[in-house]
Design a protein around this motif. Structure first.
Motif, PDB file in Angstrom:
ATOM      1  N   SER A   5       9.223  -4.772  10.083  1.00 40.38           N
ATOM      2  CA  SER A   5      10.676  -4.771  10.232  1.00 40.38           C
ATOM      3  C   SER A   5      11.332  -3.386  10.293  1.00 40.38           C
ATOM      4  CB  SER A   5      11.329  -5.611   9.138  1.00 40.38           C
ATOM      5  OG  SER A   5      11.131  -5.059   7.874  1.00 40.38           O
ATOM      6  N   PRO A   6      10.844  -2.350   9.589  1.00 41.59           N
ATOM      7  CA  PRO A   6      11.536  -1.060   9.728  1.00 41.59           C
ATOM      8  C   PRO A   6      11.569  -0.543  11.164  1.00 41.59           C
ATOM      9  CG  PRO A   6      10.076  -0.996   7.843  1.00 41.59           C
ATOM     10  CD  PRO A   6       9.802  -2.279   8.571  1.00 41.59           C
ATOM     11  N   TRP A   7      10.527  -0.788  11.919  1.00 41.43           N
ATOM     12  CA  TRP A   7      10.479  -0.316  13.295  1.00 41.43           C
ATOM     13  C   TRP A   7      11.274  -1.232  14.221  1.00 41.43           C
ATOM     14  CZ3 TRP A   7       6.337  -0.051   9.985  1.00 41.43           C
ATOM     15  CH2 TRP A   7       5.947   1.240   9.632  1.00 41.43           C
ATOM     16  N   VAL A   8      11.229  -2.519  13.955  1.00 41.13           N
ATOM     17  CA  VAL A   8      11.955  -3.471  14.794  1.00 41.13           C
ATOM     18  C   VAL A   8      13.466  -3.331  14.582  1.00 41.13           C
ATOM     19  CG1 VAL A   8      12.332  -5.928  15.268  1.00 41.13           C
ATOM     20  CG2 VAL A   8      10.027  -5.080  14.830  1.00 41.13           C
ATOM     21  N   LEU A   9      13.871  -3.089  13.349  1.00 37.76           N
ATOM     22  CA  LEU A   9      15.297  -3.012  13.013  1.00 37.76           C
ATOM     23  C   LEU A   9      15.873  -1.603  13.125  1.00 37.76           C
ATOM     24  CD1 LEU A   9      15.291  -5.362   9.898  1.00 37.76           C
ATOM     25  CD2 LEU A   9      16.027  -5.904  12.224  1.00 37.76           C
TER      26      LEU A   9
ATOM     27  N   SER B 126      12.327   7.051   5.232  1.00 42.18           N
ATOM     28  CA  SER B 126      10.946   6.947   4.733  1.00 42.18           C
ATOM     29  C   SER B 126      10.826   6.017   3.529  1.00 42.18           C
ATOM     30  CB  SER B 126      10.391   8.329   4.399  1.00 42.18           C
ATOM     31  OG  SER B 126      11.127   8.921   3.356  1.00 42.18           O
ATOM     32  N   VAL B 127      11.843   5.964   2.692  1.00 38.20           N
ATOM     33  CA  VAL B 127      11.800   5.066   1.531  1.00 38.20           C
ATOM     34  C   VAL B 127      11.754   3.616   1.992  1.00 38.20           C
ATOM     35  CG1 VAL B 127      13.101   4.268  -0.487  1.00 38.20           C
ATOM     36  CG2 VAL B 127      13.018   6.686   0.042  1.00 38.20           C
TER      37      VAL B 127
ATOM     38  N   THR C 295       8.438   1.284   1.336  1.00 41.81           N
ATOM     39  CA  THR C 295       8.677   0.096   0.521  1.00 41.81           C
ATOM     40  C   THR C 295       8.353  -1.177   1.304  1.00 41.81           C
ATOM     41  OG1 THR C 295      10.419   1.236  -0.690  1.00 41.81           O
ATOM     42  CG2 THR C 295      10.403  -1.151  -0.826  1.00 41.81           C
ATOM     43  N   SER C 296       8.823  -1.236   2.528  1.00 39.38           N
ATOM     44  CA  SER C 296       8.572  -2.425   3.344  1.00 39.38           C
ATOM     45  C   SER C 296       7.094  -2.604   3.642  1.00 39.38           C
ATOM     46  CB  SER C 296       9.355  -2.328   4.659  1.00 39.38           C
ATOM     47  OG  SER C 296      10.726  -2.399   4.417  1.00 39.38           O
TER      48      SER C 296
ATOM     49  N   TRP D 183      12.378  -8.655  -4.564  1.00 39.97           N
ATOM     50  CA  TRP D 183      12.629  -7.265  -4.216  1.00 39.97           C
ATOM     51  C   TRP D 183      13.316  -7.160  -2.853  1.00 39.97           C
ATOM     52  CZ3 TRP D 183      13.661  -2.687  -5.692  1.00 39.97           C
ATOM     53  CH2 TRP D 183      13.676  -1.656  -4.769  1.00 39.97           C
ATOM     54  N   PHE D 184      12.830  -7.897  -1.862  1.00 41.99           N
ATOM     55  CA  PHE D 184      13.424  -7.807  -0.537  1.00 41.99           C
ATOM     56  C   PHE D 184      14.841  -8.379  -0.510  1.00 41.99           C
ATOM     57  CE2 PHE D 184       9.020  -7.164   0.954  1.00 41.99           C
ATOM     58  CZ  PHE D 184       9.242  -5.968   1.630  1.00 41.99           C
ATOM     59  N   ALA D 185      15.110  -9.372  -1.332  1.00 44.84           N
ATOM     60  CA  ALA D 185      16.471  -9.904  -1.411  1.00 44.84           C
ATOM     61  C   ALA D 185      17.416  -8.856  -1.999  1.00 44.84           C
ATOM     62  CB  ALA D 185      16.491 -11.172  -2.256  1.00 44.84           C
TER      63      ALA D 185
END
Length: 105
Positions: free
Chosen positions: A18-22, A28-29, A33-34, A68-70
């Motif tokens: 998701s970090p790359w898609v979004l 970097s954090v 984390t993701s 955590w993701f929520a």
């Protein structure tokens, strides 16, 4: 239970990419984390798929990553689409794992 574990594994895979898609790859954090927690959720869900019963430890790992993701989506003030795709899937992960825990007791 297999369907729920499959869905949480799929969500874990989404959290990894998701970090790359979004478009969050510049933070970097967020990326670390993701990737780390998404991988943990993916692996725990896949391990729970292999076990037929008493996958309590895997459920707890998946529950904590979902929580955590929520929280993560609110903490980092993400946009609406980013919050939906991370926060809502985190809440769905929590709901699915709680449903799994209810059926294993």
């Amino acid at each position: 239970m297999r369907t729920r574990n499959s869905l949480t594994a799929l969500f874990g895979f989404w959290f990894v990419i998701s970090p790359w898609v979004l478009g969050l790859s510049n933070l970097s954090v967020v990326v670390w984390t993701s990737v780390c927690l998404g991988t943990l959720q993916l692996c725990a869900s896949l391990l729970a798929l292999k076990k037929s019963k008493f996958n309590v430890l895997e459920n707890w790992f998946t529950l904590l990553t979902g929580l955590w993701f929520a929280i993560f989506s609110i903490n980092f003030s993400l946009s609406f689409s980013q919050t939906w795709s991370v926060g809502i899937l985190g809440l769905l992960t929590v709901a699915l794992v709680l449903w799994n825990m209810d059926t294993t007791l």
